[in-house]
Design a protein around this motif. Sequence first.
Motif, PDB file in Angstrom:
ATOM      1  N   MET A  29       0.862  -0.998  -0.108  1.00  0.00           N
ATOM      2  CA  MET A  29      -0.132   0.050  -0.145  1.00  0.00           C
ATOM      3  C   MET A  29       0.962   1.326   0.011  1.00  0.00           C
ATOM      4  SD  MET A  29      -3.332  -0.981   2.173  1.00  0.00           S
ATOM      5  CE  MET A  29      -2.440  -1.969   3.582  1.00  0.00           C
ATOM      6  N   GLY A  30       2.058   1.398   0.725  1.00  0.00           N
ATOM      7  CA  GLY A  30       2.833   2.376   0.961  1.00  0.00           C
ATOM      8  C   GLY A  30       3.517   2.609  -0.433  1.00  0.00           C
ATOM      9  N   GLY A  31       3.812   1.444  -1.473  1.00  0.00           N
ATOM     10  CA  GLY A  31       4.354   1.758  -2.540  1.00  0.00           C
ATOM     11  C   GLY A  31       3.496   2.210  -3.566  1.00  0.00           C
ATOM     12  N   ARG A  32       2.211   1.958  -3.431  1.00  0.00           N
ATOM     13  CA  ARG A  32       0.868   2.243  -4.219  1.00  0.00           C
ATOM     14  C   ARG A  32       0.884   3.905  -4.057  1.00  0.00           C
ATOM     15  NH1 ARG A  32      -1.702  -1.974  -6.956  1.00  0.00           N
ATOM     16  NH2 ARG A  32      -1.537  -3.687  -6.232  1.00  0.00           N
ATOM     17  N   VAL A  33       0.669   4.085  -2.737  1.00  0.00           N
ATOM     18  CA  VAL A  33       0.473   5.467  -2.529  1.00  0.00           C
ATOM     19  C   VAL A  33       1.828   6.423  -3.029  1.00  0.00           C
ATOM     20  CG1 VAL A  33       0.267   7.309  -0.576  1.00  0.00           C
ATOM     21  CG2 VAL A  33      -1.178   5.014  -0.558  1.00  0.00           C
ATOM     22  N   ARG A  34       2.791   5.967  -2.658  1.00  0.00           N
ATOM     23  CA  ARG A  34       3.969   6.835  -3.112  1.00  0.00           C
ATOM     24  C   ARG A  34       3.962   6.969  -4.649  1.00  0.00           C
ATOM     25  NH1 ARG A  34       7.638   3.701  -0.741  1.00  0.00           N
ATOM     26  NH2 ARG A  34       7.042   4.675   1.333  1.00  0.00           N
ATOM     27  N   GLY A  35       3.727   5.997  -5.084  1.00  0.00           N
ATOM     28  CA  GLY A  35       3.754   6.112  -6.641  1.00  0.00           C
ATOM     29  C   GLY A  35       2.643   6.646  -7.219  1.00  0.00           C
ATOM     30  N   ASN A  36       1.390   6.725  -6.574  1.00  0.00           N
ATOM     31  CA  ASN A  36       0.351   7.027  -7.025  1.00  0.00           C
ATOM     32  C   ASN A  36      -0.479   6.111  -8.110  1.00  0.00           C
ATOM     33  OD1 ASN A  36      -2.000   8.745  -7.064  1.00  0.00           O
ATOM     34  ND2 ASN A  36      -1.299  10.008  -8.774  1.00  0.00           N
ATOM     35  N   VAL A  37      -0.403   4.805  -7.633  1.00  0.00           N
ATOM     36  CA  VAL A  37      -0.716   3.752  -8.562  1.00  0.00           C
ATOM     37  C   VAL A  37      -1.926   3.066  -7.827  1.00  0.00           C
ATOM     38  CG1 VAL A  37       0.011   1.461  -9.380  1.00  0.00           C
ATOM     39  CG2 VAL A  37       1.459   3.153  -9.329  1.00  0.00           C
TER      40      VAL A  37
END
Length: 132
Positions: A26-34
């Motif tokens: 989830m953190g990676g998705r939020v950080r990458g706006n994915v």
Amino acid sequence: MIFPVTTALFASLLGLLFVGLSAWVMGGRVRGNVLLGDGGRDALQRRIRSHGNFSEYVPMALGLVALLEAGGTRHWIVVSLLTILLVARLLHPVGMRAPENSPRQFACRGGGIIATLLVTLVAAILLIIRAI
């Protein structure tokens, strides 16, 4: 049959690890706006596959060991299998973050999945032996 207390304890620890891996994705998705998929980002794909690999392999291994424990298999065998599983699942995401073809990737990612598969294999064989 008895309640598999030891497996329940390790399942709880693995559950916490699963939540951690979920948060990592989830953190990676939020950080990458994915919002869906990996957005073509290799780092996010690695996070997603670490999480996916966990969810694909851990339930079967846990279920087999729980059946062993509930069936009265020696405690040291159950603890050994579950300890190996927990360590393997901690190592796997470390290996997924390692540089490609590095010793750390081979040891952690490869070692993690091989150890997970060995736990599954040993537990399955022990159950077959017990059943026949």
